[in-house]
Design an enzyme around this catalytic site. Structure first.
Site, short mmCIF file in Angstrom:
data_model
loop_
_atom_site.label_atom_id
_atom_site.label_comp_id
_atom_site.label_asym_id
_atom_site.label_seq_id
_atom_site.Cartn_x
_atom_site.Cartn_y
_atom_site.Cartn_z
N LYS A 1 0.78 -1.24 0.00
CA LYS A 1 0.00 0.00 0.00
C LYS A 1 0.82 1.29 0.00
O LYS A 1 0.33 2.34 -0.43
CB LYS A 1 -0.95 -0.01 1.20
CG LYS A 1 -2.13 -0.96 1.02
CD LYS A 1 -3.20 -0.28 0.24
CE LYS A 1 -4.37 -1.17 -0.07
NZ LYS A 1 -5.44 -0.44 -0.77
N ASP B 1 -8.54 -1.01 6.37
CA ASP B 1 -8.52 -2.31 7.03
C ASP B 1 -7.21 -2.49 7.78
O ASP B 1 -7.02 -3.43 8.52
CB ASP B 1 -8.62 -3.41 5.96
CG ASP B 1 -7.46 -3.29 5.00
OD1 ASP B 1 -6.38 -3.78 5.33
OD2 ASP B 1 -7.61 -2.65 3.95
C1 LIG Z 1 -3.19 -6.94 1.51
C2 LIG Z 1 -4.18 -6.34 0.60
N1 LIG Z 1 -4.39 -6.93 -0.58
C3 LIG Z 1 -5.27 -6.44 -1.47
C4 LIG Z 1 -5.99 -5.30 -1.16
C5 LIG Z 1 -7.03 -4.85 -2.15
O1 LIG Z 1 -6.82 -3.57 -2.63
P1 LIG Z 1 -8.06 -2.72 -3.17
O2 LIG Z 1 -8.89 -2.34 -1.99
O3 LIG Z 1 -7.43 -1.57 -3.86
O4 LIG Z 1 -8.83 -3.61 -4.08
C6 LIG Z 1 -5.80 -4.65 0.06
C7 LIG Z 1 -6.53 -3.44 0.41
O5 LIG Z 1 -6.46 -2.91 1.49
C8 LIG Z 1 -4.87 -5.18 0.96
O6 LIG Z 1 -4.64 -4.62 2.16
#
Ligand SMILES: Cc1ncc(COP(=O)(O)O)c(C=O)c1O
Length: 402
Positions: free
Chosen positions: A73, A120
């Protein structure tokens, strides 16, 4: 597991999202490279696993190494906050560096700012970390039930972390209200009416992942992927990577599967409604895949996922748990990958898709066979170490008996 194939994908008819072009991606990468902590994350070939599963190759881009944040992120937030600060200084990001934006001179010019977001865990940790780099404050809101370690990781960067009584979508609403009340700058990884610039910068920042993969494939002389599995929360990461590839390959990109948890499958649901609009799913959004527990699609990502993905998949939690165990206990000759719940779901999905007779029709529709080379993005490491050990050591969330 439930599947929808996108029979409407038409490389010639769909308009390319030019804001995710290779040029835009290079702009983001150049800025990220100006950070002292920037390093290319590993691309790991799991050849024994590929043989065992029945495909020609498996490559995992391991984003748990990104910027010391245990998740991908930070890529989005550095580029977005970099742009926000440039806007306040009246300069453009191509003309500056991360280190200059961190300097005492800039800090003095800007005065005190507060950035806020709902998360999250992973996005909020990145906002807190980047805000601190720039000498600014962050207030981060998390949904109820957030893992203690994810909350602590945000507090450790000096940010305020507040666990709300709400699910993810309602926590986003709360962060919006608090930003308006207090004059804070909201840095959200999803878009809404009138709020698209910051989420676009965030998505542009994510495209570095595939820019690096392209270089790594060339240097390591690995085969080009024929398939990619992208996990979606609001769809920003998946939309960014797919949009970048759509531009790069002019719509004739590798076969793309979008995967989500059953209880928060808003992209899957939007595809199933089929009226081209994004549709929200409601409820507690309960899943072990906390990063994917989002009920409302990011509208700027949804249009890309709608036009350029090949299939949408909705999965129970045991699929992610299986993926975590597979990556944690590699076959001889393969490397171990520490992958959290939202990072590992794609590997779990592929293993079941390739082995279960009930999926033979989907396999042939998606051309998944012994010639396929499948790329995965391990978007997080063990960001909730307690649950990680319960799953990997104790076998929590086992496969149902058949
Ligand atoms: C570890 C992880 N993978 C995937 C995602 C998915 O990203 P998006 O919300 O942009 O679809 C998130 C989003 O917080 C994440 O924390």
């Amino acid at each position: 597991m439930k599947f929808i194939c996108n029979d409407a994908r038409n490389p010639d008819a769909n308009e390319l999202p030019l804001w995710l072009s290779v040029n835009e991606s290079v702009k983001a990468l150049n800025f990220q490279k100006s950070m002292s902590g920037y390093a290319v994350t590993p691309l790991i070939a799991l050849n024994r696993l590929a043989e065992a599963v029945g495909v020609a190759g498996i490559a995992v881009k391991d984003e748990s190494y990104r910027l010391g944040l245990n998740a991908f992120k930070g890529l989005g937030v550095t580029y977005a906050l970099g742009n926000v600060i440039c806007g306040k200084l009246g300069i453009i990001i191509e003309d500056t560096t991360f280190d200059y934006l961190k300097s005492a001179e800039v800090r003095h010019k800007l005065g005190d700012l507060t950035f806020t977001t709902a998360t999250d865990g992973n996005h909020g940790r990145a906002v807190a970390w980047v805000a601190r780099q720039f000498g600014q404050k962050a207030v981060v809101y998390l949904p109820k039930g957030s893992a203690a370690r994810r909350v602590e990781a945000i507090r450790e960067t000096g940010a305020q972390a507040i666990v709300t009584e709400f699910n993810y979508d309602d926590t986003v609403q709360l962060a919006k209200e608090k930003a308006a009340e207090n004059g804070w700058e909201i840095v959200q990884d999803t878009a809404w009416d009138g709020y698209t610039r910051i989420p676009q910068w965030i998505m542009q920042g994510y495209t570095t992942i595939l820019g690096e993969v392209g270089e790594q494939i060339r240097h390591m002389e690995m085969p080009e992927p024929t398939h990619i599995v992208l996990q979606a929360g609001v769809g920003g990461m998946a939309g960014a990577l797919l949009g970048y590839w759509a531009n790069l390959y002019e719509g004739k990109h590798p076969v793309t599967l979008i995967v989500e948890p059953d209880n928060a499958a808003c992209i899957f649901h939007s595809a199933s409604v089929g009226d081209r609009e994004p549709h929200q799913v409601y409820g507690s959004l309960e899943t072990i895949m906390a990063g994917l527990a989002c009920g409302e699609p990011n509208p700027i990502a949804w249009s890309i996922l709608r036009d350029f993905a090949d299939a949408y998949v909705s999965c129970p939690d045991y699929v992610a748990a299986r993926g975590m165990r597979m990556l944690a206990s590699p076959l001889e000759g393969d490397q171990r990958v520490i992958s959290g719940e939202s990072g590992a779901v794609g590997i779990g999905l592929l293993s079941l898709l390739m082995s279960e007779p009930e999926f033979s029709g989907i396999r042939s529709k998606l051309k998944l066979d012994q010639d396929s080379v499948v790329l995965f993005i391990n978007t997080e490491g063990d960001t909730d170490p307690v649950l990680y050990r319960q799953i990997v050591w104790d076998g929590k969330y086992p496969m149902p008996q058949r």
